[in-house]
Design an enzyme around this catalytic site. Structure first.
Site, mmCIF file in Angstrom:
data_model
loop_
_atom_site.group_PDB
_atom_site.id
_atom_site.type_symbol
_atom_site.label_atom_id
_atom_site.label_comp_id
_atom_site.label_asym_id
_atom_site.label_seq_id
_atom_site.Cartn_x
_atom_site.Cartn_y
_atom_site.Cartn_z
ATOM 1 N N HIS A 1 1.976 8.605 7.131
ATOM 2 C CA HIS A 1 3.368 8.043 7.608
ATOM 3 C C HIS A 1 4.299 8.786 7.522
ATOM 4 O O HIS A 1 5.308 8.340 8.311
ATOM 5 C CB HIS A 1 3.560 6.934 6.479
ATOM 6 C CG HIS A 1 2.272 5.638 6.705
ATOM 7 N ND1 HIS A 1 1.459 5.411 5.567
ATOM 8 C CD2 HIS A 1 2.019 4.889 7.721
ATOM 9 C CE1 HIS A 1 0.922 4.328 5.852
ATOM 10 N NE2 HIS A 1 0.971 4.126 6.982
ATOM 11 N N HIS B 1 1.757 6.978 2.903
ATOM 12 C CA HIS B 1 1.072 8.457 2.741
ATOM 13 C C HIS B 1 1.476 9.330 3.619
ATOM 14 O O HIS B 1 2.538 9.053 4.276
ATOM 15 C CB HIS B 1 -0.535 7.977 2.671
ATOM 16 C CG HIS B 1 -1.006 7.616 4.051
ATOM 17 N ND1 HIS B 1 -0.909 8.127 5.349
ATOM 18 C CD2 HIS B 1 -1.639 6.221 4.502
ATOM 19 C CE1 HIS B 1 -1.441 7.439 6.379
ATOM 20 N NE2 HIS B 1 -1.751 6.281 5.631
ATOM 21 N N LYS C 1 0.706 -1.175 -0.015
ATOM 22 C CA LYS C 1 0.041 -0.055 0.015
ATOM 23 C C LYS C 1 1.033 1.306 -0.085
ATOM 24 O O LYS C 1 2.148 1.275 0.571
ATOM 25 C CB LYS C 1 -0.785 -0.113 1.216
ATOM 26 C CG LYS C 1 -1.765 -0.900 1.104
ATOM 27 C CD LYS C 1 -3.123 -0.604 1.960
ATOM 28 C CE LYS C 1 -4.175 -1.748 2.155
ATOM 29 N NZ LYS C 1 -4.699 -1.646 3.511
HETATM 30 N N1 ARG Z 1 0.471 -0.377 9.932
HETATM 31 C C1 ARG Z 1 -0.409 0.882 10.353
HETATM 32 C C2 ARG Z 1 -1.011 1.721 9.661
HETATM 33 O O1 ARG Z 1 -0.550 1.846 8.520
HETATM 34 C C3 ARG Z 1 0.225 1.343 11.734
HETATM 35 C C4 ARG Z 1 0.804 0.486 12.703
HETATM 36 C C5 ARG Z 1 0.877 1.207 14.168
HETATM 37 N N2 ARG Z 1 1.582 0.450 15.215
HETATM 38 C C6 ARG Z 1 1.211 -0.767 15.797
HETATM 39 N N3 ARG Z 1 1.628 -1.314 16.631
HETATM 40 N N4 ARG Z 1 -0.235 -1.057 15.679
HETATM 41 O O2 ARG Z 1 -2.081 2.482 9.826
#
Ligand code: ARG
Length: 571
Positions: A135, A132, A129
């Site tokens: 991030h 963005h 993905k």
């Molecule tokens: N991968 C998730 C996202 O892009 C964020 C992860 C956050 N960290 C966690 N330990 N849940 O939305």
């Protein structure tokens, strides 16, 4: 360096039955230096002492006045309303600051965090993905926190908790099986994978059978089926190439890339522990943990009807693993506020899985939404701006501005890169973390605004001043009396506060405190520069002003570096 705040709390604690440590946290730094350098708000004691704040202030003043007759650190104390205002000896402060600057390469560095372990989890994009703009924000906030904790002596571990697992990979595998030959993934990996994902998702909505196959694929992946695992690795590798381009641009690094998949074989322990404690409840074939007694009305789902783990389960396994592996004092999660409930839930469930001291160390550093002036950024919609494009676009614009201002400048490319990146980084870190924010090129690149380029510009200015002076005088040749005017003192006070600012950042997990500080320091230097001639006939005065310029330069550079910015020497 002398700690004036500590000196003051010690003085107060001698006259009141409250610990020096607690008093220390009450002391404020007034915005306006007319109200002293430090201020003690007596209303905080009013209830306990059953006296009006003003009365307390007056009584304290009288006692302390007598005690400081021999203490030359404090110049005077005044009562203003319920406040006790302390004016410290400026000469001592100035001396302390200059000595520290001259004797330390890394000004403000400390070891107050020695022996403490801090896990900072940041960035954590999802495989297959787009990366963005949200991030981008977690990446930069986390990177800065990571650097600052380290600088204060904490043993810091930076983790990229990659979103590399979950049913969506079952879908991706199915899409690849069905249409793999139609997409040239190598050409434009993320977008092509995204296209495949959107297509299979739509199909799943229409056709229950396809959805079932996707679920099966994920089960196969979880069970280590070779075909599925190989494909999954392919998606992951392709994505990492793209993500690494961004990390390289921003100069961001991680100590660990243990993402969600890493925990797939650690889920059992979570389930078993919860089961043993009698906390797992069956609910329509799935397994949940009730959180009513934590005041959370939505239970935490930990296992789906088909036995698969979910996002939350992997996070729970990560908490157990990190407690064991890193023995953390704090474990920070820099993640958008949309996930507030998720973190509330898993932190509550953590009470059943790890020691209380670990639960207390868990903290969600929740950040607000980022948008571009054209509207909200969303992964689902097609109008996502690629982060690389955003960064390159800013660098391009920076180059135009620089060329406009200074056509002869050498290494324009390199300078534009530092300025463009500086603009993006500073802009991202200048808003309070929890607040929503807009990324706008023109604002971020405004050399006169409260921006990264403004700080860089101030830094460049200090360089040209130092060049004119030809050499930096030795500390023993500086007469402090030449730096006791308001403009110089303002700067010295700010520099004095640098370490305290860094501590505040870690107390609140809020890098914007440091960005605000760097703006204040730049502004203070600009006022000083506009007010005073630096290269002058009076060499003694010149030396003092040069040394002050040199000090500002050192702190600006160090501060910017802790935000993740680089300074150009010319621009
Ligand atoms: N991968 C998730 C996202 O892009 C964020 C992860 C956050 N960290 C966690 N330990 N849940 O939305």
């Amino acid at each position: 360096m002398k700690n004036f705040k500590q000196i003051i709390s010690k003085l107060i604690s001698k006259n009141i039955d409250i610990s020096e440590k607690e008093l220390y946290t009450y002391i404020e730094t007034p915005k306006d230096s007319k109200n002293g350098d430090y201020s003690f708000p007596c209303f905080r004691l009013a209830k306990e002492l059953k006296k009006a704040p003003q009365v307390i202030a007056n009584e304290l003043k009288e006692k302390i006045d007598n005690q400081i007759k021999e203490n030359d650190n404090i110049e005077k104390i005044e009562v203003a309303g319920g406040y006790l205002n302390f004016y410290i000896n400026k000469k001592i402060l100035a001396k302390e600051v200059l000595n520290e600057i001259s004797s330390k390469d890394e000004y403000g560095k400390s070891d107050i965090g020695k022996g403490k372990n801090i896990v900072v989890e940041y960035s954590s994009p999802n495989i297959a993905k787009p990366f963005h703009i949200g991030h981008l924000r977690t990446t930069l906030i986390g990177n800065s926190l990571y650097k600052i904790y380290k600088y204060l002596g904490y043993n810091t571990i930076g983790i990229n908790h990659l979103g590399d697992y979950g049913t969506q990979f079952g879908k991706m595998i199915e899409a690849y099986k069905m249409w793999g030959n139609e997409y040239n993934l190598e050409e434009d990996p993320i977008n092509k994978m995204m296209d495949m994902y959107v297509r299979i998702n739509n199909l799943c909505k229409e056709d229950e059978k396809v959805l079932e196959r996707c679920r099966q694929n994920f089960k196969l992946l979880e069970n280590g089926d070779k075909y599925c695992v190989d494909l999954w690795n392919k998606f992951k590798d392709l994505s990492m190439v793209e993500f690494n381009k961004i990390y390289d641009m921003l100069n961001v690094k991680f100590d660990s890339y243990n993402g969600e998949a890493f925990y797939s074989d650690k889920i059992d322990e979570v389930i078993k522990t919860l089961e043993k404690k009698g906390k797992l409840i069956e609910s329509e074939g799935a397994k949940i943990v009730d959180l009513e007694n934590f005041g959370i009305s939505t239970p935490c789902l930990v296992q789906k009807t088909n036995g698969s783990s979910i996002y939350a389960t992997r996070d729970l396994a990560a908490i157990m693993y990190r407690a064991k592996t890193y023995n953390f004092d704090k474990c920070l999660y820099v993640v958008a506020y949309e996930q507030n409930l998720h973190f509330k839930q898993i932190f509550a469930v953590a009470n059943y899985l790890v020691d209380k001291k670990y639960v207390q160390g868990l903290e969600h550093v929740s950040y607000g939404m980022v948008s571009l002036p054209t509207g909200k950024m969303s992964t689902r919609l097609g109008n996502v701006v690629k982060i690389e494009d955003l960064i390159n676009g800013t660098i391009e614009k920076a180059k135009e501005i620089i060329t406009d201002k200074n056509a002869q400048l050498e290494n324009k490319e390199e300078v534009a890169k530092k300025v463009g990146l500086g603009a993006v980084i500073f802009n991202t870190l200048s808003t309070t973390t929890i607040k929503d924010q807009i990324f706008d090129w023109d604002t971020a690149l405004n050399f006169q605004g409260e921006t990264g380029p403004y700080i860089q510009y101030t830094y460049v200015r200090t360089k040209s001043v130092l060049e004119k002076a030809q050499n930096i005088p030795e500390i023993k040749d500086i007469k402090i009396d030449n730096l006791l005017d308001d403009y110089s003192l303002e700067i010295l006070k700010l520099i004095y506060n640098f370490e305290d600012i860094l501590i505040q950042v870690t107390d609140k997990n809020e890098p914007s405190i440091l960005s605000r500080y760097l703006i204040d320091l730049s502004k203070a230097y600009s006022s000083f520069y506009n007010e005073n001639k630096i290269i002058i006939d009076d060499k003694e005065l010149q030396n003092a002003r040069i040394y002050l310029t040199y000090s500002v330069r050192k702190v600006l550079k160090q501060g910017a570096e802790l935000l993740g910015m680089q300074m150009p020497e010319k621009m």
